[in-house]
Design a protein around this motif. Structure first.
Motif, PDB file in Angstrom:
ATOM      1  N   GLY A   1      35.857  14.832  -2.612  1.00  0.00           N
ATOM      2  CA  GLY A   1      34.402  14.912  -2.720  1.00  0.00           C
ATOM      3  C   GLY A   1      33.966  15.701  -3.936  1.00  0.00           C
ATOM      4  O   GLY A   1      33.053  15.294  -4.670  1.00  0.00           O
TER       5      GLY A   1
ATOM      6  N   GLU B   1      23.303  11.828  -3.739  1.00  0.00           N
ATOM      7  CA  GLU B   1      24.393  12.047  -2.786  1.00  0.00           C
ATOM      8  C   GLU B   1      25.601  11.279  -3.311  1.00  0.00           C
ATOM      9  O   GLU B   1      25.575  10.043  -3.392  1.00  0.00           O
ATOM     10  CB  GLU B   1      24.007  11.553  -1.392  1.00  0.00           C
ATOM     11  CG  GLU B   1      25.097  11.696  -0.347  1.00  0.00           C
ATOM     12  CD  GLU B   1      25.479  13.144  -0.068  1.00  0.00           C
ATOM     13  OE1 GLU B   1      26.637  13.390   0.315  1.00  0.00           O
ATOM     14  OE2 GLU B   1      24.621  14.038  -0.231  1.00  0.00           O
TER      15      GLU B   1
ATOM     16  N   LYS C   1      29.427   9.878  -3.375  1.00  0.00           N
ATOM     17  CA  LYS C   1      30.518   9.498  -2.491  1.00  0.00           C
ATOM     18  C   LYS C   1      31.708   9.033  -3.323  1.00  0.00           C
ATOM     19  O   LYS C   1      31.567   8.168  -4.185  1.00  0.00           O
ATOM     20  CB  LYS C   1      30.082   8.377  -1.532  1.00  0.00           C
ATOM     21  CG  LYS C   1      28.963   8.776  -0.579  1.00  0.00           C
ATOM     22  CD  LYS C   1      29.355   9.921   0.333  1.00  0.00           C
ATOM     23  CE  LYS C   1      28.248  10.320   1.293  1.00  0.00           C
ATOM     24  NZ  LYS C   1      28.609  11.533   2.078  1.00  0.00           N
TER      25      LYS C   1
ATOM     26  N   TYR D   1      34.636   7.233  -2.620  1.00  0.00           N
ATOM     27  CA  TYR D   1      35.417   6.369  -1.741  1.00  0.00           C
ATOM     28  C   TYR D   1      36.084   5.272  -2.565  1.00  0.00           C
ATOM     29  O   TYR D   1      35.419   4.596  -3.356  1.00  0.00           O
ATOM     30  CB  TYR D   1      34.526   5.701  -0.685  1.00  0.00           C
ATOM     31  CG  TYR D   1      33.933   6.646   0.340  1.00  0.00           C
ATOM     32  CD1 TYR D   1      34.666   7.700   0.851  1.00  0.00           C
ATOM     33  CD2 TYR D   1      32.628   6.459   0.805  1.00  0.00           C
ATOM     34  CE1 TYR D   1      34.121   8.551   1.796  1.00  0.00           C
ATOM     35  CE2 TYR D   1      32.074   7.308   1.750  1.00  0.00           C
ATOM     36  CZ  TYR D   1      32.830   8.355   2.244  1.00  0.00           C
ATOM     37  OH  TYR D   1      32.293   9.204   3.176  1.00  0.00           O
TER      38      TYR D   1
ATOM     39  N   PRO E   1      25.488   6.732   4.360  1.00  0.00           N
ATOM     40  CA  PRO E   1      24.990   7.701   3.380  1.00  0.00           C
ATOM     41  C   PRO E   1      23.524   7.499   3.031  1.00  0.00           C
ATOM     42  O   PRO E   1      22.864   8.432   2.570  1.00  0.00           O
ATOM     43  CB  PRO E   1      25.894   7.478   2.168  1.00  0.00           C
ATOM     44  CG  PRO E   1      26.403   6.089   2.317  1.00  0.00           C
ATOM     45  CD  PRO E   1      26.492   5.834   3.792  1.00  0.00           C
TER      46      PRO E   1
ATOM     47  N   VAL F   1      22.292   7.043  -3.615  1.00  0.00           N
ATOM     48  CA  VAL F   1      23.686   7.237  -3.244  1.00  0.00           C
ATOM     49  C   VAL F   1      24.521   6.783  -4.432  1.00  0.00           C
ATOM     50  O   VAL F   1      24.403   5.643  -4.886  1.00  0.00           O
ATOM     51  CB  VAL F   1      24.061   6.431  -1.987  1.00  0.00           C
ATOM     52  CG1 VAL F   1      25.562   6.560  -1.698  1.00  0.00           C
ATOM     53  CG2 VAL F   1      23.249   6.895  -0.789  1.00  0.00           C
TER      54      VAL F   1
END
Length: 313
Positions: A40, A89, A91, A93, A120, A148
């Protein structure tokens, strides 16, 4: 206005992983949590390059934690302009991500394994609501936008057909400067002056309330489970031996004059920010009271308590 720092929680997890036995019942839980937090953090860091391409006269704050009058809320990155405030935000991934708006889930497929994560988009919408509430309490009235950011460029994104909300809210890192310019064009009104923008940025900084976590309590680990001693920075062997004013590693023969400093940092992260001579001798595995006093004196720590020579912080 607020730099992105290496998170305190990651530091604590790194130290905890080194100082509990590998066969401890919580070892794999801690290792897994550490890997997730590191991913993260590096995902958040990866967007910093693209933030450099934003238009001038913006203030950027990373890792902000505010109180809306009822609950605390954490924001990865906040960008302030005279026209709006943007929440990011991030992410990190990998694999294939599918945004299911019907069930408000993020589904990841990687290595033929399917996992579900919290949505999210719901997360940033909740953050937007809380930030608007906080702004009202601070007597500011301006729009709050949110995005996001998927920080891994190789990640494949998918969603249900014609899901405009996903297309608007979820972007890859490289697109951020262009989306920001579009938001500037869409939001034409200046809600505050440049001076007020600076004041708001400083007020957010002053209102920031870092989360303090007692990591041993959090993972239900006893202090007696912690491996004591000075860790060798070269081979990670523990404990190093104190001989003739130096720390010596019996495993790799590395010698250090100040290896105890890292050990005391470990103590402050995992156990307590204050230490006595007795506790220091116990943690560093040294027997001499005078040696411990010399080490404490050399660190020039602030003394407290009735006996100044015995308790420092």
């Amino acid at each position: 206005m607020k730099q992105r720092l290496y998170p305190e929680m990651i530091k604590k997890l790194e130290m905890l992983q080194l100082r509990i036995p590998t066969d401890h019942q919580k070892y794999h839980v801690i290792s897994g949590d550490l890997a997730k937090r590191r991913a993260g953090y590096f995902g958040e860091r990866s967007i910093d390059y693209y933030l450099e391409f934003l238009p001038d006269k913006h203030f950027i704050l990373h890792d902000v934690r505010l109180f809306d009058g009822a609950h605390y809320f954490q924001l990865d990155t906040v960008i302030l302009s005279r026209k709006f405030i943007l929440i990011l935000e991030v992410k990190n991934y990998a694999g294939t991500l599918f945004f299911d708006s019907n069930f408000n889930q993020l589904i990841r497929i990687q290595d033929e394994k399917k996992e579900a994560f919290p949505d999210p988009i719901l997360q940033v919408e909740r953050q937007s609501y809380q930030l608007k509430k906080w702004l009202r309490l601070a007597h500011y009235d301006m729009p709050v936008e949110s995005l996001v950011i998927i920080s891994t460029p190789r990640t494949i994104l998918g969603t249900t057909p014609q899901n405009e909300k996903i297309y608007r809210k979820v972007i890859q890192s490289a697109k951020l400067p262009f989306v920001m310019m579009k938001l500037e064009q869409t939001n034409k009104k200046n809600y505050i002056s440049e001076e007020q923008l600076l004041q708001l940025s400083k007020f957010i900084l002053d209102s920031h309330s870092p989360l303090e976590i007692d990591i041993l309590t959090h993972y239900q680990i006893q202090k007696s489970d912690i491996i004591k001693g000075v860790i060798c920075s070269q081979c990670q062997a523990i404990p190093m031996e104190r001989r003739k004013g130096k720390w010596i590693c019996e495993t790799c023969s590395f010698v250090s004059k100040d290896a105890h400093i890292s050990a005391l940092k470990d103590y402050s992260l995992l156990i307590d920010t204050t230490i006595t001579n007795k506790k220091m001798r116990d943690f560093l595995k040294i027997s001499s009271t005078s040696v411990a006093n010399k080490l404490l004196f050399s660190l020039k720590l602030r003394s407290s308590g009735t006996n100044k020579g015995e308790s420092t912080s």
